[in-house]
Design a protein around this motif. Sequence first.
Motif, PDB file in Angstrom:
ATOM      1  N   UNK A 299       0.851  -1.204   0.000  1.00  9.42           N
ATOM      2  CA  UNK A 299       0.000   0.000   0.000  1.00  9.42           C
ATOM      3  C   UNK A 299       0.889   1.257   0.000  1.00  9.42           C
ATOM      4  N   UNK A 300       0.686   2.173  -0.940  1.00  5.44           N
ATOM      5  CA  UNK A 300       1.554   3.353  -1.026  1.00  5.44           C
ATOM      6  C   UNK A 300       1.380   4.349   0.112  1.00  5.44           C
ATOM      7  N   UNK A 301       0.325   4.236   0.890  1.00  5.69           N
ATOM      8  CA  UNK A 301       0.138   5.145   2.021  1.00  5.69           C
ATOM      9  C   UNK A 301       1.137   4.772   3.115  1.00  5.69           C
ATOM     10  N   UNK A 302       1.899   5.751   3.579  1.00  2.00           N
ATOM     11  CA  UNK A 302       2.978   5.442   4.518  1.00  2.00           C
ATOM     12  C   UNK A 302       2.599   5.773   5.959  1.00  2.00           C
TER      13      UNK A 302
ATOM     14  N   UNK B 176      14.851  -1.940 -15.699  1.00  2.00           N
ATOM     15  CA  UNK B 176      14.225  -0.614 -15.695  1.00  2.00           C
ATOM     16  C   UNK B 176      12.715  -0.777 -15.547  1.00  2.00           C
ATOM     17  N   UNK B 177      12.117  -0.036 -14.634  1.00  2.00           N
ATOM     18  CA  UNK B 177      10.690  -0.195 -14.384  1.00  2.00           C
ATOM     19  C   UNK B 177      10.164   1.037 -13.672  1.00  2.00           C
ATOM     20  N   UNK B 178       8.890   1.052 -13.390  1.00  2.00           N
ATOM     21  CA  UNK B 178       8.297   2.106 -12.563  1.00  2.00           C
ATOM     22  C   UNK B 178       7.332   1.461 -11.578  1.00  2.00           C
ATOM     23  N   UNK B 179       7.152   2.130 -10.473  1.00  2.00           N
ATOM     24  CA  UNK B 179       6.307   1.629  -9.406  1.00  2.00           C
ATOM     25  C   UNK B 179       6.696   2.301  -8.112  1.00  2.00           C
ATOM     26  N   UNK B 180       6.431   1.653  -7.000  1.00  2.00           N
ATOM     27  CA  UNK B 180       6.820   2.231  -5.709  1.00  2.00           C
ATOM     28  C   UNK B 180       7.263   1.134  -4.759  1.00  2.00           C
ATOM     29  N   UNK B 181       8.046   1.538  -3.775  1.00  2.00           N
ATOM     30  CA  UNK B 181       8.521   0.640  -2.728  1.00  2.00           C
ATOM     31  C   UNK B 181       8.447   1.371  -1.401  1.00  2.00           C
ATOM     32  N   UNK B 182       8.409   0.610  -0.317  1.00  2.00           N
ATOM     33  CA  UNK B 182       8.295   1.169   1.032  1.00  2.00           C
ATOM     34  C   UNK B 182       9.513   0.789   1.853  1.00  2.00           C
TER      35      UNK B 182
END
Length: 343
Positions: free
Chosen positions: A28-31, A138-144
Motif C-alpha cells: 500500500x503506497x500510504x505510509x 528498468x521499471x516504474x512503481x513504488x517501494x516502502x
Amino acid sequence: MDVTAVGLHRVLEPAGVLPQAARRLDPDPRIRPDEVRVRVERLNLDAASYRQLHTAHGGDPGAIRDEVLAIISERGKMHNPVTGSGGMLVGVVDETGPRSPLGLKPGDRIATLVSLTLTPLAVDDGLARWDGRSEQIPTSGHAILFARSIAAVLPADLPVPLALSVMDVCGAPALTSRVVAGLDAPVVAVLGAAGKSGSLSLAAARRAGAARTIGLVPTEEEERRLAATGLADRVVRADARDPVAVATALGEPADVTVVCVDVPGCEHGAILATAPGGTVVFFSMATSFPAAALGAEGLAADVTMLVGNGYVPGHAELALDLIRGEPGVRALFTAREGRSSAE
C-alpha cells in the motif's frame, strides 16, 4: 518493541513473521509516520536469483520477465521462491514520514541497501522496458522503506547502473576487510573472483593487509580477464563445485576463503581449501548452510564459518571507494555491463 520499525504491520501472511520470511507483503503506497515511499526506477536482481530464473526458463527473456512480474504481483515484493533471494533497487524518494530516522528527503535518488525480499514493492508498467537479458530491470512503481531499512543517496560521479551494481554487493568487501584486518597478514582466497562481489573482495583484502591473494575462477576467459587486472597475486582455474579440484588449484590452504560464487554446491570446496583455524566467509545466496555446517563436521575441519549478511557499517562508502580507486575492479564491472547489454 515498535513493530512498525521492522515492518511487521506490512506482513499479510503468515501472521507473526518478519517481512523477509513472509509469503506476502502489503505494498500500500500510504505510509506510516516512520516509513518512506520510493518511486522505483530500476531493480537489480541478485546474481543467484537471475541465474536460477535464466536456467529454469532456458534463457527465454520473455518467460524470465513474466515470472519476475508474477512474483512481484503475487508476493508484494521480489522474493524468488527457489533461491530465497531478491536484490535491491534504485529510485527517487517520493514521501517521508515525519518520524523516519533514515535522513532522506523527497527528491533524493537512492539505492536501497536492504533486500527486495523484505521490501514492499509494486510495479505499474508490467516490466515492459526490460528485455529479460540482464540482472538490472528498468521499471516504474513504488517501494516502502521502514525505520530499520538502509538506503544510500547515489553518488553523482558514477553512472547509476554502475553504482547500483556496486551497492548490490557492498557487504562483501566490507566484511572481507573486517576479517582480514583482524589477522596478521593472512593468505586470502576468493572463489568467484572475477565477479562483482569477488573482485571487490580481492581489492578489499589487499587493502586490509592480506599477505597474498588468490583468485579462483571457472573459465579460461575469466582467468585471463582477472589476471590482466592485477587484483590477485595468483589466478587459478577450477570448478568451485569440485572440492578436490578447488584444493588442488589453490595448492596452499588459505587463512581466509571468501565464497562469491552464484551457483549451489561450493561449500565443501571452500572448507577443504581453508587452513585449520581459518575462516570461510559465505556471500553467495546459493549457499546451503546445512551443507556447509555438516560438510565441515564431516571433514573434521576446524574452521569458523561466517554468513555475509550484507550489512557492515560504512559498507557502501568502502565499496564505492574501491570502484573509484581500483582500476582493475572498475574494468571488471565495466566488462560485465558490456557483456550483459550485448547478450
